[in-house]
Design an enzyme around this catalytic site. Sequence first.
Site, PDB file in Angstrom:
ATOM      1  N   ASP A   1      34.568  38.195  41.585  1.00 23.23           N
ATOM      2  CA  ASP A   1      33.730  37.158  42.184  1.00 23.23           C
ATOM      3  C   ASP A   1      32.490  37.793  42.806  1.00 23.23           C
ATOM      4  O   ASP A   1      32.449  39.007  43.038  1.00 23.23           O
ATOM      5  CB  ASP A   1      34.506  36.440  43.305  1.00 23.23           C
ATOM      6  CG  ASP A   1      35.808  35.847  42.808  1.00 23.23           C
ATOM      7  OD1 ASP A   1      35.838  35.352  41.677  1.00 23.23           O
ATOM      8  OD2 ASP A   1      36.797  35.900  43.577  1.00 23.23           O
TER       9      ASP A   1
ATOM     10  N   ARG B   1      42.214  37.882  47.657  1.00 22.95           N
ATOM     11  CA  ARG B   1      41.575  37.617  48.955  1.00 22.95           C
ATOM     12  C   ARG B   1      42.409  36.658  49.801  1.00 22.95           C
ATOM     13  O   ARG B   1      42.490  36.803  51.022  1.00 22.95           O
ATOM     14  CB  ARG B   1      40.165  37.093  48.735  1.00 22.95           C
ATOM     15  CG  ARG B   1      39.250  38.156  48.093  1.00 22.95           C
ATOM     16  CD  ARG B   1      37.973  37.559  47.533  1.00 22.95           C
ATOM     17  NE  ARG B   1      37.254  36.815  48.556  1.00 22.95           N
ATOM     18  CZ  ARG B   1      36.241  35.993  48.296  1.00 22.95           C
ATOM     19  NH1 ARG B   1      35.832  35.804  47.050  1.00 22.95           N
ATOM     20  NH2 ARG B   1      35.650  35.352  49.284  1.00 22.95           N
TER      21      ARG B   1
ATOM     22  N   TYR C   1      43.799  46.041  41.742  1.00 25.24           N
ATOM     23  CA  TYR C   1      42.782  45.796  42.764  1.00 25.24           C
ATOM     24  C   TYR C   1      43.169  46.493  44.065  1.00 25.24           C
ATOM     25  O   TYR C   1      44.353  46.721  44.333  1.00 25.24           O
ATOM     26  CB  TYR C   1      42.645  44.297  43.056  1.00 25.24           C
ATOM     27  CG  TYR C   1      41.927  43.508  41.979  1.00 25.24           C
ATOM     28  CD1 TYR C   1      40.564  43.262  42.072  1.00 25.24           C
ATOM     29  CD2 TYR C   1      42.617  42.996  40.882  1.00 25.24           C
ATOM     30  CE1 TYR C   1      39.889  42.524  41.098  1.00 25.24           C
ATOM     31  CE2 TYR C   1      41.962  42.264  39.900  1.00 25.24           C
ATOM     32  CZ  TYR C   1      40.596  42.038  40.021  1.00 25.24           C
ATOM     33  OH  TYR C   1      39.942  41.306  39.056  1.00 25.24           O
TER      34      TYR C   1
ATOM     35  N   ARG D   1      38.417  40.093  36.715  1.00 26.90           N
ATOM     36  CA  ARG D   1      37.628  39.142  37.485  1.00 26.90           C
ATOM     37  C   ARG D   1      36.970  39.849  38.678  1.00 26.90           C
ATOM     38  O   ARG D   1      37.615  40.595  39.412  1.00 26.90           O
ATOM     39  CB  ARG D   1      38.565  38.054  37.982  1.00 26.90           C
ATOM     40  CG  ARG D   1      38.011  37.111  39.009  1.00 26.90           C
ATOM     41  CD  ARG D   1      39.090  36.169  39.480  1.00 26.90           C
ATOM     42  NE  ARG D   1      39.613  35.380  38.365  1.00 26.90           N
ATOM     43  CZ  ARG D   1      38.964  34.356  37.818  1.00 26.90           C
ATOM     44  NH1 ARG D   1      37.782  34.006  38.267  1.00 26.90           N
ATOM     45  NH2 ARG D   1      39.502  33.692  36.818  1.00 26.90           N
TER      46      ARG D   1
END
Lengths: 211, 211
Positions: free
Chosen positions: A23, A164, A76, A21
Amino acid sequence: MLEEALERVRGEPTRLTVAGRTDTGVHARGQVASHAGSPAPARSLNGVLPRDVRVVASDPAPDGFDARRDARTRLYRYRVLARAAASPFEHGRALHWSGPLDRALLERCAALVAGSHDFTAFTPTQTDHVRFERDVVRSEWLKGGPDVLEYWIEADTFMRHMVRILVGTMLGVCAGRMDVDGFAALLTGRPREEAGDTAPPHGLCLEAVRY
Amino acid sequence: MLEEALERVRGEPTRLTVAGRTDTGVHARGQVASHAGSPAPARSLNGVLPRDVRVVASDPAPDGFDARRDARTRLYRYRVLARAAASPFEHGRALHWSGPLDRALLERCAALVAGSHDFTAFTPTQTDHVRFERDVVRSEWLKGGPDVLEYWIEADTFMRHMVRILVGTMLGVCAGRMDVDGFAALLTGRPREEAGDTAPPHGLCLEAVRY
């Protein structure tokens, strides 16, 4: 955009399956994607892609390979520039954080994140997800250079905004908005509104996908 | 630009003395500059500077301190991305080099650069310099990340384009345009036209100034 480039180079509509993913505003350094049919040369794809997207390699995969379904984990990294002055070198690449930052607190929170937890608190209330447990195999803060701290997290899969919100909440702990026990409680499936802010996307990068 | 910011913040024309050379397009992460009078707060300067320039610290110096004259050495780094595909992350920060690259050859050349040499071959023929000897205290290639090689060089002072011509010439050795003995000969004060290309400025950064 990559699908358009593939169609131009391969001469037929091409549906891509993407592993991790990202964003809007999130970077990807180690994204993996798969499609049916024969691979297009990376050089040809890069010839038609905009400058901010580059294909590093394009190779044949085993029959039936699916970049998303076959991925075991995603890794990440979230970068934080912790000093008074911003840095032109980190603009768009790290969150500039001039508030209080306590690395020991960050590390205690990160250690709590490792393992299997219900991350309901760390994804927007309006969600398509139906399962909120994730299995985090790595969660740590490392020094990423002078004045830069980096949060590295690897898990089976991630929910939208999960990294996040984790970062924003840990920074909130440093700012005194919550203590470490409160942070630990969030990992038991508390509602989104009990967690902290969603850190901006530009500090985040999908670093690698493992198969 | 920094002088204009100083004048706006300090309320009087302010002449800056800058420690290290940065040609157009060259970055600086550790530049040092001095001026007479009292320091202006970094926060105020950053408030009027464009986004691609930031003051990290602004502090009083001993009487008579001169950022250029008192500097003992300058440290530069030149970054090379060595792979077929360009990288959006390295755009404007590393030379993209898809040609042949032999790290052993690069290291042999870099080792030759260390020490005191006449660098006439490594500065444009049209020059204001009158002395062409420089004392290089560090010269080495290091790995700077996946597919990135970095040339680190520290010397008392540098001539215009010196690092960029050194890098361009070393890359030329890798491309077979010159052998290591030819490279060594350049360091005895050979003319500019015997050295290689001037590598582009965007791979270069002034990393530190030592006092």
